[in-house]
Scaffold this active site. Structure first.
Site, mmCIF file in Angstrom:
data_model
loop_
_atom_site.group_PDB
_atom_site.id
_atom_site.type_symbol
_atom_site.label_atom_id
_atom_site.label_comp_id
_atom_site.label_asym_id
_atom_site.label_seq_id
_atom_site.Cartn_x
_atom_site.Cartn_y
_atom_site.Cartn_z
ATOM 1 N N GLU A 50 77.243 33.211 4.649
ATOM 2 C CA GLU A 50 77.729 32.580 3.423
ATOM 3 C C GLU A 50 77.204 31.155 3.248
ATOM 4 O OE1 GLU A 50 79.560 34.338 5.493
ATOM 5 O OE2 GLU A 50 80.667 35.851 4.357
ATOM 6 N N PHE A 112 95.434 39.199 7.245
ATOM 7 C CA PHE A 112 94.072 39.391 7.758
ATOM 8 C C PHE A 112 93.059 38.736 6.816
ATOM 9 C CE2 PHE A 112 90.152 42.045 7.846
ATOM 10 C CZ PHE A 112 89.730 41.670 9.112
ATOM 11 N N GLN A 113 92.167 37.974 7.367
ATOM 12 C CA GLN A 113 91.123 37.236 6.630
ATOM 13 C C GLN A 113 91.710 36.305 5.570
ATOM 14 O OE1 GLN A 113 87.890 39.938 5.447
ATOM 15 N NE2 GLN A 113 86.941 39.504 7.412
ATOM 16 N N LYS A 162 93.085 39.149 -4.425
ATOM 17 C CA LYS A 162 92.574 40.504 -4.656
ATOM 18 C C LYS A 162 93.327 41.216 -5.784
ATOM 19 C CE LYS A 162 91.139 44.709 -2.455
ATOM 20 N NZ LYS A 162 90.771 45.392 -1.234
#
Lengths: 566, 161
Positions: A50, A112-113, A162
């Site tokens: 990234e 998570f993440q 998301k």
């Protein structure tokens, strides 16, 4: 028309005329990637890290003047982007970075993440957003592009949870115009201050124009050149300003600052008027601030009010877009009696010529060992100064700045403010994606190239014909130079000679590139010619003098006229 | 020099962090800070007290103005203005001390806003000196805890901040 967040994202990019995006997919942004798959107008460049995505978008933005666009996933995707954002922030490069985020209901739960991306990037972006409602998404994207490219440009990050990407709302297609009442950059300079500036120009005996990256960002090179020529005043550029004034012009003194030329630093020190244009008096330029341009009255033109009188007290501050202000100044100078009663700078140029005769950029030639400076000089000769030159950070960067004469803006890409090793390779990919018909040369060092060397994979995948020149001195050269000069030659952890670098020819082969090697001075020209003539990506390694130093050098904290010369 | 800044910002999440983060990132010191929504709630007013010479204050003001959600920054120190602060003090108030505590509260035109068998909470408003003086008087009597809001300030007369 009702669209979901991911569809709105793609619609907005189309609205903003974005055609290229650099990124790396991940769980939190799969919905966007699914839309990208369908979007025919959009070219996505898949990088290998990234950080590379942001530097590539940065390179793209620097050569085109457009906003570079980045897409990364949540957590590590976003944290990996931080160095790229900080680099762009320090050099005022317009970038919009989209990061995925875990679903709204999970934010704050150590999902998570998950990372607090808005918190982490707050101080290394011009502005950032967390999208909380799908209804806000289009407005935020429009605002982000506007903020990134207006005023003092910079990176803007949009963190999108998301679930926002799957929720639907009404979307209305619009042009990119937005109005943010709390954000109104000053474009026009203050007329009274401009008049005062012109009066100072009329009475100065020893003027110097000192121009920086702002001239490039504002596309003000023609105005700067016109003003300099009307005045007949010497011009020096900062590292970021190279190309803002033609290097082959007799008025050009070369770069100033820590590794600037003797004549530029002496002229600034002796000047009675310093016209600073889009430059921010960085410590690498001023040296010891109390002894910087001690006899000069200072005019400072800059779009960012915080840059004015931050490091150096100025006499005439002019806040505004450099292009607007310079146009106005040129107009006033032309209207005034200046042309008829032009001040006589003969004595001033006499002094400057004396300093020029010192030939501060000369270096020891040797028939057995390649001097790194000679590689750059030869490259300039063979490309006739027409290449886009990208660098990493270190000695090679300074030699490129000193020895490759830049005649035009947006041909010189380097990490000036943050000094990011690893910037060069991905930035050169961004440059060649934007300008596929140009010759893009990356000049790097054996240390720097290894910081983001994985992006050779990106170059291979998209068949990007960059020409990589590695000046290999088997040292972290600039650090070694400091260790030599200020740490009693104790080369602590800077020696890369003991199998510490890969075999660059084999590496080239592994990535489908052509690998070349020059070990003697007489091989410089043939290898450079072969580099230019060979289609596709080329990695040309030049084994150079190991302990060559960058001169002139102003030691940190010293005054600009206290230079170490060869 | 001490500076009182009135900062009008868009009332949006994270804006206070942006403002305070700017101070810490640039090494500026915040002596006091108070914030609350104003008007229709779309904006908030932050009052900050900071120290620094004129160059530092100029930088602080410019840097604040540079933040996207900041609408206006005014340095109130430059002109006549009113400063106020509110303090709540909880003092232990056993039988024989109760009258003395109430007398002190009276002197400072403060009020007892909570009373139990063993304690009072006293509310004091005014300039910082007054609050300091009130606290100094009450301290020997047994201050259990105290809280101060930090200053709020407004320019006098017609001038709007």
């Amino acid at each position: 028309m009702k669209l979901n967040g991911a569809e709105i994202f793609v619609q907005c990019l189309q609205e903003m005329n974005v055609r290229t995006i650099f990124g790396y997919p991940g769980g939190a942004i799969l919905n966007i990637y699914d839309e990208i798959y369908k979007a025919k107008f959009l070219r996505h460049i898949l990088v290998r890290h990234e950080q590379g995505a942001v530097h590539a978008a940065d390179g793209y933005a620097r050569v085109t003047g457009e906003v570079g666009v980045v897409l990364v996933t949540s957590g590590p995707g976003a944290t990996n982007a931080v160095t790229g954002l900080a680099t762009a922030n320090m050099d005022s490069i317009p970038i919009v970075c989209f990061s995925g985020q875990v679903s709204s209901s999970l934010i704050g739960n150590d999902a998570f993440q998950e990372a607090d991306t808005v918190g982490i990037t707050r101080s290394c972006t011009k502005h950032n957003y967390l999208v909380k409602k799908v209804e806000d998404l289009a407005r935020i994207i429009r605002e982000a592009f506007y903020i990134a490219r207006t005023g003092r440009p910079g990176p803007v990050l949009i963190d999108i949870p998301k679930d926002i990407l799957t929720q639907k709302t009404e979307h209305v297609y619009r042009d990119g115009r937005v109005d943010i009442p709390s954000y109104r950059p000053t474009i026009e300079g203050h007329t009274g201050q401009i008049r005062r500036a012109v009066k100072l120009m009329q009475k100065a005996q020893r003027p110097v124009i000192y121009s920086g990256g702002g001239v490039i960002l504002s596309n003000a090179a023609p105005e700067l050149t016109e003003l300099a020529r009307i005045l007949g005043a010497p011009v020096t550029n900062t590292l970021m300003g190279l190309g803002g004034f033609p290097a082959n012009d007799s008025l050009f003194l070369g770069m100033l600052g820590m590794h600037g030329t003797y004549e530029a630093n002496m002229a600034v020190t002796r000047s009675d008027l310093l016209i600073a244009v889009g430059a921010r008096f960085d410590d690498r330029v001023t040296g010891k601030v109390s002894e910087f341009a001690p006899e000069a009255e200072i005019i400072h033109i800059d779009i960012d009010p915080t840059s004015v009188s931050k490091n150096v007290k100025v006499d005439i501050p002019i806040v505004g877009d450099v292009k607007h202000v310079l146009s106005k100044i040129v107009e006033l100078v032309k209207e005034s009696t200046f042309r008829k009663q032009k001040p006589d700078y003969a004595a001033w140029w006499g002094e400057i010529e004396t300093w020029r005769r010192r030939e501060c950029l000369k270096f020891n030639q040797d028939d057995r060992v390649i001097q790194p400076q000679s590689v750059i000089k030869k490259l300039h000769e063979l490309t006739q100064g027409n290449a886009i030159v990208v660098t990493d950070v270190g000695q090679h960067q300074m030699w490129a700045a000193q020895f490759y004469g830049f005649e035009r803006p947006r041909r010189w890409l380097t990490s000036g403010g943050l000094g990011t090793m690893g910037y060069g390779l991905p930035a050169s990919l961004g440059a060649i994606v934007a300008k596929p018909d140009e010759q893009v040369f990356l000049i790097s060092g054996d240390g720097s190239i290894q910081m983001n060397i994985q992006e050779l994979g990106t170059a291979r995948q998209y068949r990007l014909p960059i020409k990589i020149l590695i000046l290999n001195n088997s040292f972290l050269g600039m650090v070694r130079q400091w260790q030599e000069l200020f740490y009693g030659r104790r080369y602590s952890e800077t020696d890369l000679s003991d199998m510490a670098a890969p075999d660059f020819q084999k590496l080239a082969e592994a990535y489908g590139a052509t690998g070349l090697l020059a070990e003697r001075p007489d091989q410089i020209e043939p290898v450079l010619r072969q580099t230019m003539e060979t289609p596709g990506m080329v990695i040309a390694e030049f084994r150079t003098n190991r302990e060559c130093n960058v001169y002139p050098m102003v030691p940190a904290g010293a005054a600009m006229n206290e230079m170490i010369l060869l | 020099m001490r500076h009182v800044l009135s900062v009008l910002v868009n009332n949006e999440p994270g804006v206070l962090t942006r403002v305070s983060g700017l101070f810490s990132a640039r090494g500026f010191n915040i002596e006091s800070l108070s914030v609350a929504p104003v008007g229709d709630g779309s904006s908030s007013r932050i009052t900050m007290v900071s120290h620094g010479d004129s160059q530092i204050t100029e930088q602080i003001t410019k840097q604040l103005n540079k933040l996207i959600p900041v609408i206006r920054v005014v340095d109130l120190t430059d002109g006549p203005h009113v400063e106020r602060e509110l303090m709540l003090i909880k003092v232990s108030a056993e039988r024989e001390m109760r009258a003395e505590i109430m007398r002190i509260a009276d002197i400072f035109r403060s009020r007892v806003v909570d009373a139990t068998q063993v304690s009072f909470i006293i509310e004091v408003t005014g300039g910082s000196d007054k609050l300091d003086a009130c606290l100094a008087m009450l301290s020997p009597l047994g201050v259990v805890e105290m809280v101060r809001t930090g200053k709020v300030a407004m320019s006098r007369g017609e001038k709007k901040t």
